[in-house]
Design a protein around this motif. Structure first.
Motif, PDB file in Angstrom:
ATOM      1  N   VAL A 192       0.871  -1.176   0.000  1.00 48.91           N
ATOM      2  CA  VAL A 192       0.000   0.000   0.000  1.00 48.91           C
ATOM      3  C   VAL A 192       0.904   1.220   0.000  1.00 48.91           C
ATOM      4  O   VAL A 192       1.799   1.341   0.847  1.00 48.91           O
ATOM      5  N   LEU A 193       0.685   2.117  -0.945  1.00 45.47           N
ATOM      6  CA  LEU A 193       1.583   3.250  -1.162  1.00 45.47           C
ATOM      7  C   LEU A 193       0.855   4.567  -0.956  1.00 45.47           C
ATOM      8  O   LEU A 193      -0.256   4.768  -1.463  1.00 45.47           O
ATOM      9  N   ALA A 194       1.484   5.474  -0.204  1.00 45.79           N
ATOM     10  CA  ALA A 194       0.954   6.824  -0.016  1.00 45.79           C
ATOM     11  C   ALA A 194       2.097   7.817  -0.080  1.00 45.79           C
ATOM     12  O   ALA A 194       3.259   7.472   0.160  1.00 45.79           O
ATOM     13  N   GLY A 195       1.758   9.057  -0.397  1.00 39.71           N
ATOM     14  CA  GLY A 195       2.748  10.116  -0.395  1.00 39.71           C
ATOM     15  C   GLY A 195       2.886  10.714   0.988  1.00 39.71           C
ATOM     16  O   GLY A 195       2.015  10.571   1.848  1.00 39.71           O
ATOM     17  N   VAL A 196       3.978  11.430   1.208  1.00 35.76           N
ATOM     18  CA  VAL A 196       4.227  12.001   2.524  1.00 35.76           C
ATOM     19  C   VAL A 196       3.171  13.045   2.887  1.00 35.76           C
ATOM     20  O   VAL A 196       2.867  13.249   4.072  1.00 35.76           O
ATOM     21  N   GLY A 197       2.585  13.704   1.879  1.00 33.95           N
ATOM     22  CA  GLY A 197       1.528  14.664   2.171  1.00 33.95           C
ATOM     23  C   GLY A 197       0.351  14.019   2.878  1.00 33.95           C
ATOM     24  O   GLY A 197      -0.207  14.587   3.823  1.00 33.95           O
ATOM     25  N   THR A 198      -0.022  12.833   2.438  1.00 31.05           N
ATOM     26  CA  THR A 198      -1.099  12.095   3.086  1.00 31.05           C
ATOM     27  C   THR A 198      -0.695  11.674   4.491  1.00 31.05           C
ATOM     28  O   THR A 198      -1.491  11.730   5.430  1.00 31.05           O
ATOM     29  N   VAL A 199       0.558  11.249   4.654  1.00 32.13           N
ATOM     30  CA  VAL A 199       1.040  10.853   5.978  1.00 32.13           C
ATOM     31  C   VAL A 199       0.993  12.034   6.943  1.00 32.13           C
ATOM     32  O   VAL A 199       0.551  11.910   8.099  1.00 32.13           O
ATOM     33  N   LEU A 200       1.405  13.211   6.499  1.00 31.63           N
ATOM     34  CA  LEU A 200       1.411  14.384   7.361  1.00 31.63           C
ATOM     35  C   LEU A 200      -0.001  14.879   7.663  1.00 31.63           C
ATOM     36  O   LEU A 200      -0.285  15.341   8.773  1.00 31.63           O
ATOM     37  N   GLY A 291      -2.834   7.558  -2.153  1.00 33.70           N
ATOM     38  CA  GLY A 291      -2.839   9.017  -2.054  1.00 33.70           C
ATOM     39  C   GLY A 291      -1.449   9.553  -1.847  1.00 33.70           C
ATOM     40  O   GLY A 291      -0.501   8.803  -1.661  1.00 33.70           O
ATOM     41  N   GLY A 292      -1.486  10.859  -1.928  1.00 31.29           N
ATOM     42  CA  GLY A 292      -2.613  11.754  -2.175  1.00 31.29           C
ATOM     43  C   GLY A 292      -2.715  12.132  -3.639  1.00 31.29           C
ATOM     44  O   GLY A 292      -2.152  11.478  -4.528  1.00 31.29           O
ATOM     45  N   PRO A 293      -3.426  13.254  -3.877  1.00 27.58           N
ATOM     46  CA  PRO A 293      -3.711  13.650  -5.259  1.00 27.58           C
ATOM     47  C   PRO A 293      -2.464  13.962  -6.078  1.00 27.58           C
ATOM     48  O   PRO A 293      -2.426  13.678  -7.275  1.00 27.58           O
ATOM     49  N   THR A 294      -1.432  14.524  -5.455  1.00 33.16           N
ATOM     50  CA  THR A 294      -0.211  14.845  -6.198  1.00 33.16           C
ATOM     51  C   THR A 294       0.488  13.578  -6.672  1.00 33.16           C
ATOM     52  O   THR A 294       0.906  13.472  -7.828  1.00 33.16           O
ATOM     53  N   LEU A 295       0.606  12.589  -5.776  1.00 35.47           N
ATOM     54  CA  LEU A 295       1.259  11.335  -6.148  1.00 35.47           C
ATOM     55  C   LEU A 295       0.444  10.593  -7.192  1.00 35.47           C
ATOM     56  O   LEU A 295       1.002  10.039  -8.154  1.00 35.47           O
ATOM     57  N   ALA A 296      -0.879  10.597  -7.048  1.00 33.71           N
ATOM     58  CA  ALA A 296      -1.731   9.922  -8.030  1.00 33.71           C
ATOM     59  C   ALA A 296      -1.567  10.563  -9.409  1.00 33.71           C
ATOM     60  O   ALA A 296      -1.478   9.869 -10.424  1.00 33.71           O
ATOM     61  N   GLY A 297      -1.525  11.908  -9.438  1.00 32.97           N
ATOM     62  CA  GLY A 297      -1.324  12.585 -10.710  1.00 32.97           C
ATOM     63  C   GLY A 297       0.013  12.232 -11.346  1.00 32.97           C
ATOM     64  O   GLY A 297       0.109  12.051 -12.560  1.00 32.97           O
ATOM     65  N   SER A 298       1.038  12.114 -10.526  1.00 40.34           N
ATOM     66  CA  SER A 298       2.359  11.750 -11.044  1.00 40.34           C
ATOM     67  C   SER A 298       2.355  10.342 -11.618  1.00 40.34           C
ATOM     68  O   SER A 298       2.961  10.082 -12.669  1.00 40.34           O
ATOM     69  N   ALA A 319     -16.131  22.742  -3.064  1.00 40.66           N
ATOM     70  CA  ALA A 319     -14.819  23.319  -2.800  1.00 40.66           C
ATOM     71  C   ALA A 319     -14.020  22.298  -2.021  1.00 40.66           C
ATOM     72  O   ALA A 319     -14.566  21.304  -1.532  1.00 40.66           O
ATOM     73  N   GLY A 320     -12.724  22.554  -1.899  1.00 47.14           N
ATOM     74  CA  GLY A 320     -11.881  21.613  -1.179  1.00 47.14           C
ATOM     75  C   GLY A 320     -10.935  20.895  -2.108  1.00 47.14           C
ATOM     76  O   GLY A 320     -10.913  21.115  -3.327  1.00 47.14           O
ATOM     77  N   ALA A 321     -10.135  19.991  -1.531  1.00 44.50           N
ATOM     78  CA  ALA A 321      -9.108  19.290  -2.292  1.00 44.50           C
ATOM     79  C   ALA A 321      -9.723  18.355  -3.324  1.00 44.50           C
ATOM     80  O   ALA A 321     -10.701  17.648  -3.038  1.00 44.50           O
ATOM     81  N   ALA A 322      -9.137  18.346  -4.511  1.00 40.33           N
ATOM     82  CA  ALA A 322      -9.568  17.413  -5.558  1.00 40.33           C
ATOM     83  C   ALA A 322      -8.933  16.052  -5.319  1.00 40.33           C
ATOM     84  O   ALA A 322      -7.863  15.941  -4.716  1.00 40.33           O
ATOM     85  N   ALA A 323      -9.602  15.005  -5.791  1.00 39.81           N
ATOM     86  CA  ALA A 323      -9.080  13.650  -5.626  1.00 39.81           C
ATOM     87  C   ALA A 323      -7.815  13.430  -6.447  1.00 39.81           C
ATOM     88  O   ALA A 323      -6.993  12.580  -6.103  1.00 39.81           O
ATOM     89  N   LEU A 324      -7.653  14.197  -7.522  1.00 40.13           N
ATOM     90  CA  LEU A 324      -6.510  14.016  -8.416  1.00 40.13           C
ATOM     91  C   LEU A 324      -5.813  15.339  -8.655  1.00 40.13           C
ATOM     92  O   LEU A 324      -6.461  16.356  -8.933  1.00 40.13           O
ATOM     93  N   GLY A 325      -4.486  15.315  -8.542  1.00 39.82           N
ATOM     94  CA  GLY A 325      -3.693  16.496  -8.822  1.00 39.82           C
ATOM     95  C   GLY A 325      -3.245  16.535 -10.267  1.00 39.82           C
ATOM     96  O   GLY A 325      -3.697  15.741 -11.104  1.00 39.82           O
TER      97      GLY A 325
END
Length: 362
Positions: A192-200, A291-298, A319-325
């Motif tokens: 299971v993979l997540a970006g540090v933004g999601t961890v923080l 997640g998050g959206p930045t890592l998914a977009g990459s 409004a708010g964060a989009a699911a995909l960056g």
């Protein structure tokens, strides 16, 4: 290919699916054995790595009734000795007269079984329900053919594509039923993979809190953290399951991340192809990207997403964060096109399963 072939191979595909999550780094395989009269004599599937292969399980159930009969197998029977003996030998010893295979084995280590069977006078047919058999075994086939793990991007969002409200709150957008289904996806994955933004932001555990399949190893928790910002207090480092933090090779790494893997930097973050190579070296066949959206977009931009599983709540935020960056789509001509494979109600939500369409040739 007859209607009987289709019927029994479809059953074999269904049996193969029962091994999902338990067989890695081996494939999922199902087998149905008929006796010489055409009646089902035995069934089996590969349940866990190191355990009996599907053909062996089905032949054990069939016993002497297999002699002169037909075996339907979703993947070409192996022709080598690993932790178990070759399935070609088991089929020949059982006296099976015909073998019907959906997908030939792309692994050069184990391939060649069909030629061995033919040399010993066994009738062989291939390609029966190949598309269905490929789909159920997509993770392993991707791992062998493309030399990297199979990546599923999972997200939860409102109907307008928001994964969090304007104030950053996100628990819970979807229902308990959807969250339980997401844990099933974790349990069936190798990592299971997540970006540090999601961890923080969320401090997730990234563990599989679902009935785990019989597997030889626990699910690996992976954090993509180019600047080595994962705090020592992060629950992903709590020891409940194995963890891997991947940092950029030029990052200043604190003592609590001394065991992190250093990878080349690319595009402002970690080189995702290098990350996939690292995971492949660890025999990680399937990855659930959460997640998050930045890592998914990459991952989408790099062409590394093989399947998308979205949990859509009947709700709107506006409004708010989009699911995909950002995903490398500067103009509509570069849009990432997908095709629906499944749409299923899960509690009050919808689960949509999609696969990327191959890019059109110019």
């Amino acid at each position: 290919m007859t209607s009987r072939d289709i019927l029994h191979m479809r059953r074999a595909v269904g049996l193969a699916a029962r091994g999902q999550g338990g067989t890695s780094p081996n494939p999922v395989v199902g087998c149905v054995v008929l006796d010489s009269s055409g009646d089902v004599a035995g069934e089996g599937f590969h349940e866990y790595a190191g355990g009996p292969h599907a053909e062996v399980a089905a032949l054990r159930e069939a016993g002497e009734r297999a002699r002169g009969g037909t075996a339907y197998v979703t993947l070409e029977p192996c022709d080598h000795t690993g932790r178990t003996g070759p399935c070609t030998g088991a089929l020949l010893d059982a006296g099976v007269a015909r073998v019907v295979v959906a997908v030939t084995d792309p692994n050069p280590v184990a391939a060649g079984g069909l030629d061995t069977l033919r040399r010993h006078g066994v009738e062989v047919d291939t390609g029966v329900l190949a598309e269905e058999a490929e789909r159920v075994n997509a993770a392993w086939l991707t791992f062998i053919r493309r030399g990297r793990p199979y990546v599923t991007w999972k997200f939860a969002a409102t109907l307008d594509g928001r994964s969090a409200a304007a104030d950053g709150t996100s628990q819970w957008i979807t229902s308990p039923e959807a969250r339980a289904d997401a844990h099933r996806l974790r349990a069936e994955s190798d990592a299971v993979l997540a970006g540090v933004g999601t961890v923080l932001a969320d401090d997730p555990r990234l563990t599989a809190r679902a009935a785990a399949p019989r597997r030889a190893r626990p699910v690996l928790r992976v954090v993509a953290d180019s600047a080595a910002r994962t705090p020592a207090s992060a629950r992903v480092l709590d020891g409940e399951a194995p963890s891997l933090v991947a940092v950029a090779d030029d990052a200043a790494v604190p003592p609590h991340l001394a065991g992190a893997v250093r990878l080349p930097r690319a595009g402002g973050g970690i080189d995702l192809h290098a990350l996939m190579a690292e995971l492949r070296g660890r025999q990680i066949v399937s990855v659930l990207l959460e997640g998050g959206p930045t890592l998914a977009g990459s991952f989408l931009r790099e062409g590394l997403v093989d399947r998308v599983v979205g949990f859509l709540a009947p709700a709107l935020l506006g409004a708010g964060a989009a699911a995909l960056g950002p995903a490398g789509v500067p103009t509509i001509g570069d849009i990432h096109r997908l095709e629906f494979e499944e749409v299923t109600p899960v509690g009050p939500d919808l689960r949509v399963v999609l696969r990327p369409l191959p890019p059109k040739e110019s």
